[in-house]
Design a protein around this motif. Structure first.
Motif, PDB file in Angstrom:
ATOM      1  N   LYS A 471      47.933  41.208  33.161  1.00 54.82           N
ATOM      2  CA  LYS A 471      47.448  40.998  34.515  1.00 54.82           C
ATOM      3  C   LYS A 471      48.350  40.001  35.286  1.00 54.82           C
ATOM      4  O   LYS A 471      48.726  40.226  36.448  1.00 54.82           O
ATOM      5  CB  LYS A 471      46.025  40.450  34.448  1.00 54.82           C
ATOM      6  CG  LYS A 471      45.292  40.525  35.773  1.00 54.82           C
ATOM      7  CD  LYS A 471      43.909  39.944  35.628  1.00 54.82           C
ATOM      8  CE  LYS A 471      43.417  39.467  36.988  1.00 54.82           C
ATOM      9  NZ  LYS A 471      42.133  38.795  36.831  1.00 54.82           N
ATOM     10  N   LEU A 474      51.665  41.592  36.059  1.00 55.13           N
ATOM     11  CA  LEU A 474      51.544  42.547  37.168  1.00 55.13           C
ATOM     12  C   LEU A 474      51.516  41.785  38.515  1.00 55.13           C
ATOM     13  O   LEU A 474      52.172  42.210  39.481  1.00 55.13           O
ATOM     14  CB  LEU A 474      50.237  43.365  37.013  1.00 55.13           C
ATOM     15  CG  LEU A 474      50.105  44.587  37.905  1.00 55.13           C
ATOM     16  CD1 LEU A 474      51.226  45.603  37.545  1.00 55.13           C
ATOM     17  CD2 LEU A 474      48.752  45.239  37.759  1.00 55.13           C
ATOM     18  N   ALA A 475      50.849  40.622  38.541  1.00 56.34           N
ATOM     19  CA  ALA A 475      50.821  39.803  39.757  1.00 56.34           C
ATOM     20  C   ALA A 475      52.222  39.308  40.116  1.00 56.34           C
ATOM     21  O   ALA A 475      52.647  39.311  41.273  1.00 56.34           O
ATOM     22  CB  ALA A 475      49.872  38.609  39.531  1.00 56.34           C
ATOM     23  N   ARG A 478      54.187  42.222  41.499  1.00 53.97           N
ATOM     24  CA  ARG A 478      53.751  42.582  42.851  1.00 53.97           C
ATOM     25  C   ARG A 478      54.442  41.683  43.896  1.00 53.97           C
ATOM     26  O   ARG A 478      54.855  42.144  44.965  1.00 53.97           O
ATOM     27  CB  ARG A 478      52.236  42.409  42.964  1.00 53.97           C
ATOM     28  CG  ARG A 478      51.652  43.013  44.240  1.00 53.97           C
ATOM     29  CD  ARG A 478      50.163  42.710  44.314  1.00 53.97           C
ATOM     30  NE  ARG A 478      49.526  43.420  45.399  1.00 53.97           N
ATOM     31  CZ  ARG A 478      49.494  42.991  46.665  1.00 53.97           C
ATOM     32  NH1 ARG A 478      50.056  41.820  46.949  1.00 53.97           N
ATOM     33  NH2 ARG A 478      48.906  43.723  47.620  1.00 53.97           N
ATOM     34  N   THR A 492      50.190  48.875  42.220  1.00 54.93           N
ATOM     35  CA  THR A 492      49.966  47.643  41.461  1.00 54.93           C
ATOM     36  C   THR A 492      48.538  47.138  41.656  1.00 54.93           C
ATOM     37  O   THR A 492      47.886  46.652  40.706  1.00 54.93           O
ATOM     38  CB  THR A 492      50.966  46.519  41.864  1.00 54.93           C
ATOM     39  OG1 THR A 492      50.957  46.401  43.282  1.00 54.93           O
ATOM     40  CG2 THR A 492      52.326  46.728  41.306  1.00 54.93           C
ATOM     41  N   ASP A 493      47.999  47.306  42.867  1.00 58.60           N
ATOM     42  CA  ASP A 493      46.619  46.878  43.112  1.00 58.60           C
ATOM     43  C   ASP A 493      45.647  47.651  42.209  1.00 58.60           C
ATOM     44  O   ASP A 493      44.756  47.082  41.566  1.00 58.60           O
ATOM     45  CB  ASP A 493      46.241  47.096  44.597  1.00 58.60           C
ATOM     46  CG  ASP A 493      46.819  45.955  45.500  1.00 58.60           C
ATOM     47  OD1 ASP A 493      47.280  44.943  44.877  1.00 58.60           O
ATOM     48  OD2 ASP A 493      46.766  46.077  46.711  1.00 58.60           O
ATOM     49  N   SER A 496      45.983  46.508  38.729  1.00 55.96           N
ATOM     50  CA  SER A 496      45.348  45.202  38.530  1.00 55.96           C
ATOM     51  C   SER A 496      43.829  45.370  38.355  1.00 55.96           C
ATOM     52  O   SER A 496      43.198  44.777  37.473  1.00 55.96           O
ATOM     53  CB  SER A 496      45.659  44.297  39.725  1.00 55.96           C
ATOM     54  OG  SER A 496      45.010  43.081  39.561  1.00 55.96           O
ATOM     55  N   GLN A 497      43.279  46.229  39.238  1.00 56.60           N
ATOM     56  CA  GLN A 497      41.822  46.482  39.136  1.00 56.60           C
ATOM     57  C   GLN A 497      41.468  47.072  37.769  1.00 56.60           C
ATOM     58  O   GLN A 497      40.486  46.700  37.117  1.00 56.60           O
ATOM     59  CB  GLN A 497      41.377  47.456  40.233  1.00 56.60           C
ATOM     60  CG  GLN A 497      41.049  46.747  41.544  1.00 56.60           C
ATOM     61  CD  GLN A 497      40.913  47.744  42.723  1.00 56.60           C
ATOM     62  OE1 GLN A 497      40.719  48.948  42.502  1.00 56.60           O
ATOM     63  NE2 GLN A 497      41.063  47.263  43.932  1.00 56.60           N
ATOM     64  N   ASN A 500      41.530  44.444  35.180  1.00 59.00           N
ATOM     65  CA  ASN A 500      40.309  43.635  35.260  1.00 59.00           C
ATOM     66  C   ASN A 500      39.137  44.337  34.581  1.00 59.00           C
ATOM     67  O   ASN A 500      38.370  43.756  33.821  1.00 59.00           O
ATOM     68  CB  ASN A 500      39.945  43.366  36.718  1.00 59.00           C
ATOM     69  CG  ASN A 500      40.654  42.107  37.251  1.00 59.00           C
ATOM     70  OD1 ASN A 500      41.075  41.263  36.441  1.00 59.00           O
ATOM     71  ND2 ASN A 500      40.790  41.991  38.558  1.00 59.00           N
TER      72      ASN A 500
END
Ligand SMILES: Nc1ncnc2c1ncn2[C@@H]1O[C@H](COP(=O)(O)OP(=O)(O)OP(=O)(O)O)[C@@H](O)[C@H]1O
Ligand SMILES: [Mg+2]
Length: 655
Positions: A471, A474-475, A478, A492-493, A496-497, A500
């Motif tokens: 995670k 990935l941030a 991004r 990427t959003d 990320s979801q 999570n």
């Protein structure tokens, strides 16, 4: 009376004699008197010396009157003597006759050869004789009178005596009459009593004389179906069934007095069994026999029923699956084949053998005690298991049941024995395999739990860590994407979801496997968390009470109770259709108690005992490992209550 009659007769005779004499004397009295005066006149003359006694001048009439006068005088002198002597009269009459002849001048009277002197002498003699005779007569008469009087007196005395005798006899007779009356009354009484007795007797009573009925009770007539009048004078043989008639009649006639059985014949031809008892006796010289006859139909029937039941019972004991025995005074008095066989004996070998010789030495004391207590009526277990010995010394396990009975008039013990050796072996085997299974379950549960804990930790730690790193990476990626790369940004959003979400899933999986809370914060916290989770997931309100708040248990108990709670809530969610759950966790009296109650449709008995209800079996088994107890109870439409209790004392001691 006889004497009286004789005496009376004598008196009567005396009286007659006297009367006759009186009459005689009276009739001759006048003649005598005349004769006498003449005699005296003549005598006077003779005595005055007149040899020619003649009375020429005097008429007969004159002479007679003179004589009368003399006689009267003489009569006065002589008194009553004169008219009382017959002989005297006769003597005088004779002389009178002579004198009369002389007086009328008949000289021949004188010539008769007697001189004056002689005549005088003769007269004197006659007179003397007469006087003597009169005296004698008088004496006799007097004696007779005395005799009569004496007789009278004696008679009176005798009458008196007799009267007294009669009185005494009368009295005696009266007494006899009274006694006789009394005796008669007593006889009548005893007769009545005898009637009552015979009528009241259970038996019919008959009195026979040489085999003929002369009297009998009403019962007897009824028993045989006869009228009284038909029966009197009947031969007893007619009342006995033909096939036993001869021997029975012979017995009655011989006065056989020992009770015996026979068969009787009714008027209508039917027969019935009887018991007979006879007795001979003498009555007024007649040889009579009184016989009591009892109808024993009922008794015979009872005997038959008894015999049948005896046979039934015999068959029953002989075909019984269990060994049956009776012992009395410590020895076998009855046993069936089964009992003998299970001990390796033949039945006859065991009769009179000491019953304890078949009991294992270690059990003899207690069995002896049981037998004594049982006979004394004290409480003893009815059923028990003991070891017994076979003929070849092998030990067998037996289940026994015994009870006190009366055997041949004395208390005895009757028992039932089942050889449980095989069953016991099988049971032991089952028990052992059960124990093994339980141990295996425990082992599997523990292993599974450890595994789950490990997996949960691996997933949580490894996967959780990795996903977090992923995670963060990935941030980082991004931020470094060039501007205008809209589609990449969007990608990427989404990624990320997804990460999570995956982190959440991983957390959930790991918690489901084994909540960290349980190990980190303890049972109470884990249970509260689980209840909240349940409410969140199902929408069923779940209230939980925990007392005390700081319950601390070992890991195994924590796991067990937590898993039981989980399974119960799962069941409520899946089967109960409940809207509410009330749960409590309480530690008291050395044990921990979990109680879960829902308001659903209620579990049924069938569901509880269903061998395929593995969830419930799991609960029961978990509890059993700790020596605890579990209880499930459902009431239709009202809900289900599940309670488990696990002891905790020993755990604390161990810790
Ligand atoms: N709270 C409850 N209310 C009503 N019925 C219940 C309740 N709990 C259990 N049951 C009944 O008892 C049965 C046996 O329960 P059990 O937990 O042993 O089996 P299961 O839940 O059907 O299957 P699993 O083995 O997955 O637990 C259930 O099928 C259900 O019919
Ligand atoms: Mg279940």
């Amino acid at each position: 009376t006889e004497t009286l009659k004789v005496v009376n007769k004598q008196i009567e005779e005396f009286r007659n004699i006297v009367n006759d004499r009186d009459k005689e004397l009276e009739s001759i009295g006048l003649e005598l008197a005349i004769g006498l005066s003449e005699v005296f006149e003549a005598l006077k003359k003779i005595s005055s010396g007149d040899p020619t006694v003649r009375i020429p001048d005097t008429s007969k009439v004159e002479l007679i009157s003179k004589l009368k006068h003399i006689v009267n005088l003489t009569a006065e002198e002589i008194g009553e003597i004169v008219d009382q002597s017959h002989e005297f009269a006769m003597g005088l009459a004779e002389h009178f006759d002579v004198l009369h002849k002389v007086s009328i001048g008949d000289l021949r009277a004188r010539v008769a050869g007697k001189s004056q002197v002689e005549l005088l002498e003769s007269l004197k003699k006659v007179t003397n004789d007469t006087i003597k005779s009169i005296s004698r007569e008088i004496n006799e008469r007097k004696r007779a009178e005395t005799g009569l009087q004496k007789a009278h007196y004696e008679l009176e005395k005798r009458v008196e005596e007799r009267t007294a005798e009669l009185k005494a006899a009368n009295k005696k007779m009266m007494q006899e009459i009274i006694e006789r009356k009394r005796a008669e009354e007593a006889l009548r009484d005893s007769e009545i009593r005898y009637r009552h007795v015979t009528e009241a007797a259970f038996e019919g009573v008959a009195v026979t004389e040489r085999g003929t009925l002369i009297d009998f009770s009403e019962k007897l007539a009824k028993l045989f179906g006869y009228q009284r009048s038909d029966l009197i004078g009947k031969s007893i043989a007619e009342l006995i069934a033909p096939n036993v008639r001869n021997e029975t009649v012979a017995k009655i006639l011989s006065g056989y007095s020992i009770p015996y059985e026979s068969i009787c014949l009714r008027k209508d031809g039917t027969t019935f069994p009887v018991e007979v008892c006879g007795k001979n006796y003498l009555s007024k010289g007649r040889e009579l026999c009184v016989t009591a006859i009892r109808n024993i139909t009922k008794r015979k029937r009872t005997e038959k029923v008894l015999q049948e039941s005896e046979e039934k019972y015999k068959t029953l004991t002989e075909n019984s699956l269990t060994g049956i025995f009776i012992h009395q005074d410590g020895r076998f008095v009855f046993l069936n084949d089964k009992f003998a066989n299970m001990h390796g004996y033949k039945p006859e070998e065991l009769l009179q053998k000491e019953h304890l010789s078949l009991v294992h030495p270690d059990e003899r004391k207690i069995l002896k005690e049981f037998a004594i207590k049982r006979i004394e009526g004290k409480p003893v277990p009815q059923q028990y298991e003991v070891r017994r010995l076979t003929k070849d010394g092998k030990t067998i396990w037996c289940e026994m049941m015994a009870t006190v009975i009366e055997y041949k008039g004395k208390p005895a013990i009757m028992g039932n024995v089942i050889d449980t050796t095989q069953r016991r072996l099988a049971e032991n085997a089952i028990k052992k395999s059960e124990e093994q299974l339980r141990a295996l379950t425990t082992y599997l549960q523990r292993v599974g739990e450890i595994e789950r804990t490990n997996i949960a930790r691996e997933i949580h730690d490894e996967l959780g860590q990795t996903l977090t790193v992923l995670k963060m990476d990935l941030a980082w990626l991004r931020k470094r994407l060039p501007d205008g790369q809209i589609s990449l940004l969007e990608k990427t959003d989404t990624m990320s979801q997804l990460i999570n979400k995956t982190i959440q899933t991983v957390k959930k999986i790991s918690t489901d496997l084994r909540p960290v809370l349980l190990d980190d914060l303890g049972l109470a916290a884990a249970i509260e968390w689980q209840a909240e989770e349940f409410q969140k997931q199902t929408g069923i309100r779940c209230k939980i009470t925990i007392e005390p708040k700081d319950i601390t248990l070992d890991r195994d108990r924590n796991t067990a109770i937590f898993r039981i709670f989980q399974e119960t809530l799962t069941n409520v969610a899946r089967h109960a259709k409940a809207s509410e759950v009330n749960a409590s966790l309480k530690q008291r009296d050395g044990q921990i108690e979990l109680r879960v109650q829902d308001n659903g449709r209620g579990i049924t008995e069938g569901q509880i005992s269903n061998p395929k209800s593995f969830g419930l079996i799991g609960i029961i088994e978990r509890v059993k490992i700790f020596g605890g107890s579990s209880l499930m109870k459902g009431s239709p439409g009202k809900g289900t209550i599940m309670t488990v209790r696990i002891p905790i004392q020993d755990i604390r001691e161990n810790q």
